[in-house]
Design a protein around this motif. Structure first.
Motif, PDB file in Angstrom:
ATOM      1  N   LEU A   1      76.185 -77.737   0.917  1.00  0.00           N
ATOM      2  CA  LEU A   1      75.095 -77.964  -0.022  1.00  0.00           C
ATOM      3  C   LEU A   1      75.445 -77.491  -1.448  1.00  0.00           C
ATOM      4  N   GLY A   2      76.383 -76.557  -1.539  1.00  0.00           N
ATOM      5  CA  GLY A   2      76.791 -76.057  -2.852  1.00  0.00           C
ATOM      6  C   GLY A   2      75.939 -74.942  -3.402  1.00  0.00           C
ATOM      7  N   PHE A   3      75.085 -74.366  -2.538  1.00  0.00           N
ATOM      8  CA  PHE A   3      74.243 -73.258  -2.999  1.00  0.00           C
ATOM      9  C   PHE A   3      74.904 -71.932  -2.646  1.00  0.00           C
ATOM     10  N   ASP A   4      75.924 -71.547  -3.425  1.00  0.00           N
ATOM     11  CA  ASP A   4      76.599 -70.280  -3.159  1.00  0.00           C
ATOM     12  C   ASP A   4      75.801 -69.148  -3.781  1.00  0.00           C
ATOM     13  N   ASP A   5      75.728 -68.048  -3.069  1.00  0.00           N
ATOM     14  CA  ASP A   5      75.052 -66.863  -3.620  1.00  0.00           C
ATOM     15  C   ASP A   5      75.851 -66.347  -4.812  1.00  0.00           C
ATOM     16  N   PRO A   6      75.175 -65.960  -5.879  1.00  0.00           N
ATOM     17  CA  PRO A   6      75.907 -65.424  -7.035  1.00  0.00           C
ATOM     18  C   PRO A   6      76.635 -64.146  -6.665  1.00  0.00           C
ATOM     19  N   ALA A   7      77.813 -63.965  -7.278  1.00  0.00           N
ATOM     20  CA  ALA A   7      78.591 -62.757  -7.000  1.00  0.00           C
ATOM     21  C   ALA A   7      77.819 -61.532  -7.474  1.00  0.00           C
TER      22      ALA A   7
ATOM     23  N   ARG B   1      64.171 -77.264  -9.523  1.00  0.00           N
ATOM     24  CA  ARG B   1      64.813 -76.002  -9.911  1.00  0.00           C
ATOM     25  C   ARG B   1      66.130 -75.820  -9.172  1.00  0.00           C
ATOM     26  N   TRP B   2      66.174 -76.226  -7.861  1.00  0.00           N
ATOM     27  CA  TRP B   2      67.433 -76.125  -7.105  1.00  0.00           C
ATOM     28  C   TRP B   2      68.501 -77.037  -7.710  1.00  0.00           C
ATOM     29  N   GLU B   3      68.083 -78.263  -8.055  1.00  0.00           N
ATOM     30  CA  GLU B   3      69.044 -79.230  -8.587  1.00  0.00           C
ATOM     31  C   GLU B   3      69.583 -78.814  -9.955  1.00  0.00           C
ATOM     32  N   ASN B   4      68.730 -78.196 -10.754  1.00  0.00           N
ATOM     33  CA  ASN B   4      69.137 -77.764 -12.098  1.00  0.00           C
ATOM     34  C   ASN B   4      69.856 -76.429 -12.109  1.00  0.00           C
ATOM     35  N   GLY B   5      69.949 -75.794 -10.948  1.00  0.00           N
ATOM     36  CA  GLY B   5      70.632 -74.510 -10.878  1.00  0.00           C
ATOM     37  C   GLY B   5      69.834 -73.343 -11.386  1.00  0.00           C
ATOM     38  N   HIS B   6      68.512 -73.536 -11.591  1.00  0.00           N
ATOM     39  CA  HIS B   6      67.677 -72.434 -12.069  1.00  0.00           C
ATOM     40  C   HIS B   6      67.260 -71.492 -10.948  1.00  0.00           C
ATOM     41  N   GLN B   7      67.384 -71.952  -9.707  1.00  0.00           N
ATOM     42  CA  GLN B   7      66.984 -71.131  -8.564  1.00  0.00           C
ATOM     43  C   GLN B   7      67.804 -71.564  -7.351  1.00  0.00           C
ATOM     44  N   ILE B   8      68.029 -70.644  -6.435  1.00  0.00           N
ATOM     45  CA  ILE B   8      68.785 -70.946  -5.208  1.00  0.00           C
ATOM     46  C   ILE B   8      67.813 -70.892  -4.025  1.00  0.00           C
ATOM     47  N   PRO B   9      67.774 -71.957  -3.172  1.00  0.00           N
ATOM     48  CA  PRO B   9      66.852 -71.930  -2.017  1.00  0.00           C
ATOM     49  C   PRO B   9      67.221 -70.830  -1.032  1.00  0.00           C
ATOM     50  N   ASP B  10      66.191 -70.305  -0.362  1.00  0.00           N
ATOM     51  CA  ASP B  10      66.467 -69.260   0.637  1.00  0.00           C
ATOM     52  C   ASP B  10      67.109 -69.886   1.876  1.00  0.00           C
ATOM     53  N   GLY B  11      67.412 -69.039   2.854  1.00  0.00           N
ATOM     54  CA  GLY B  11      68.123 -69.497   4.059  1.00  0.00           C
ATOM     55  C   GLY B  11      67.371 -70.567   4.824  1.00  0.00           C
ATOM     56  N   THR B  12      66.043 -70.425   4.978  1.00  0.00           N
ATOM     57  CA  THR B  12      65.251 -71.407   5.734  1.00  0.00           C
ATOM     58  C   THR B  12      65.305 -72.774   5.073  1.00  0.00           C
ATOM     59  N   ASN B  13      65.087 -72.794   3.784  1.00  0.00           N
ATOM     60  CA  ASN B  13      65.115 -74.075   3.071  1.00  0.00           C
ATOM     61  C   ASN B  13      66.514 -74.691   3.056  1.00  0.00           C
ATOM     62  N   ARG B  14      67.535 -73.863   3.032  1.00  0.00           N
ATOM     63  CA  ARG B  14      68.897 -74.411   3.092  1.00  0.00           C
ATOM     64  C   ARG B  14      69.136 -75.107   4.433  1.00  0.00           C
ATOM     65  N   ARG B  15      68.669 -74.482   5.524  1.00  0.00           N
ATOM     66  CA  ARG B  15      68.862 -75.095   6.852  1.00  0.00           C
ATOM     67  C   ARG B  15      68.091 -76.413   6.959  1.00  0.00           C
ATOM     68  N   LEU B  16      66.866 -76.435   6.390  1.00  0.00           N
ATOM     69  CA  LEU B  16      66.081 -77.667   6.415  1.00  0.00           C
ATOM     70  C   LEU B  16      66.755 -78.780   5.606  1.00  0.00           C
ATOM     71  N   LEU B  17      67.284 -78.416   4.414  1.00  0.00           N
ATOM     72  CA  LEU B  17      67.981 -79.405   3.596  1.00  0.00           C
ATOM     73  C   LEU B  17      69.227 -79.934   4.303  1.00  0.00           C
TER      74      LEU B  17
END
Length: 349
Positions: free
Chosen positions: A42-48, A15-31
């Motif tokens: 990582l390219g996971f910008d929060d939507p405006a 889902r993260w790779e397909n852009g259907h969902q954005i990982p939360d802060g914890t998962n972003r730090r782990l990635l």
């Protein structure tokens, strides 16, 4: 730290790779730690954040706005032509459709009436711009709404408008059928409606070469147009001058140019104020008729007057007519008085 199961992580990663969902802060730090890159890479910008859009309140005040704006659009069309008015009217056609979804009761009925009027106006603006397919589609929708409203007068008027569009498209018999239908329905309706139906029958009858029916319809239209017309009637523009101009067009189709000139002169003698666009058309038709009869000076004078108005209130119909004038006068291009006019006519859009 407790992670999700492998199966759940596999779904989350997809889902993260397909852009259907954005990982939360914890998962972003782990990635970021696993990939050895900064979190920002990582390219996971929060939507405006989306601006707050409150639901539109659909009530009498909104309907009154559309009704008032409609009158201004009608006036503007006559003064400046369709180019500036058409985009605004089309936008309000869509806005009315949206507003009707949230309305009920008397407000819904008023919105439906406004929608029918806007659709008819949009159809006219498309026709005057030369887009006949869109004009026919919009006008048919207006007629459907008029029938839902049970408004016999407006529904008959829209039938006349459909006949006019079909006539412009070269479908003479279809135009005559619609015009005669409107004329039958117009019995007992206001004079403007009967006059418009009559002049449309006259033109369609001329196109199928029915001389007697043309003359009869012209007489009927000229008699009906002398009756008073309510200010808010959709055919408010239908004056004796307008009927004379349209009668001339029918007579031209029958090859009776001298008779057409009489009607055009009668139309221009008392042309209504604030109907500049149609005045330019009338002058252009007068120029074309004179040119057809090789009355060069008269054709030049009428064409010059038409172009002066057309520059401020352009119309596809006037432009087409002026181009015909240019073609007819081109046989006199060696005449010094004609040459400057031909240059100006060549620039007509």
């Amino acid at each position: 730290m407790t992670l999700a199961s492998d199966a759940s992580l596999k779904v989350a990663l997809s889902r993260w790779e397909n852009g259907h969902q954005i990982p939360d802060g914890t998962n972003r730090r782990l990635l970021a730690d696993a990939l050895g890159v900064p979190v920002a890479d990582l390219g996971f910008d929060d939507p405006a954040p989306q601006p707050f859009a409150p639901k539109r309140l659909v009530g009498p005040d909104l309907v009154a706005y559309y009704e008032s704006a409609f009158r201004l659009h009608v006036t503007a069309d006559q003064v400046v032509g369709p180019a500036d008015v058409r985009p605004v009217v089309m936008a309000q056609v869509k806005a009315l459709e949206e507003a009707r979804r949230s309305a009920s009761g008397a407000t819904a009925q008023r919105l439906l009436r406004a929608s029918a009027r806007y659709l008819e106006l949009a159809g006219w603006l498309a026709q005057d711009s030369g887009d006949l397919k869109l004009a026919e589609r919009l006008t048919a929708r207006s007629g459907d709404q008029a029938n839902v409203l049970g408004d016999d007068d407006f529904a008959t008027y829209v039938t006349v408008r459909r006949a006019a569009i079909v006539s412009d498209a070269g479908r003479a018999q279809d135009a005559l059928d619609l015009a005669q239908l409107a004329q039958r329905r117009a019995v007992g309706l206001p004079g403007a409606t009967r006059a418009l139906a009559g002049r449309q029958v006259a033109l369609a009858a001329a196109q199928v070469e029915d001389t007697a029916a043309t003359a009869r319809a012209i007489d009927q239209a000229l008699a009906a147009v002398r009756e008073p017309t309510p200010a808010d009637h959709p055919g408010h523009y239908c004056s004796p001058s307008y009927v004379h101009m349209e009668a001339a067009q029918a007579l031209r189709v029958l090859g009776r140019s001298p008779d057409a000139i009489e009607h055009l002169v009668a139309a221009l003698d008392a042309w209504p104020y604030h109907q500049e666009r149609d005045q330019a058309l009338c002058l252009a038709r007068l120029a074309d008729t004179h040119a057809c009869l090789d009355a060069v000076d008269e054709a030049c004078n009428a064409a010059t007057a038409s172009m002066a108005i057309h520059a401020a209130a352009p119309s596809a119909r006037t432009a087409r007519t002026l181009r015909r004038v240019r073609n007819r006068l081109s046989t006199h291009r060696r005449d010094p008085s004609v040459q400057p006019l031909l240059l100006r006519l060549a620039a007509v859009g």
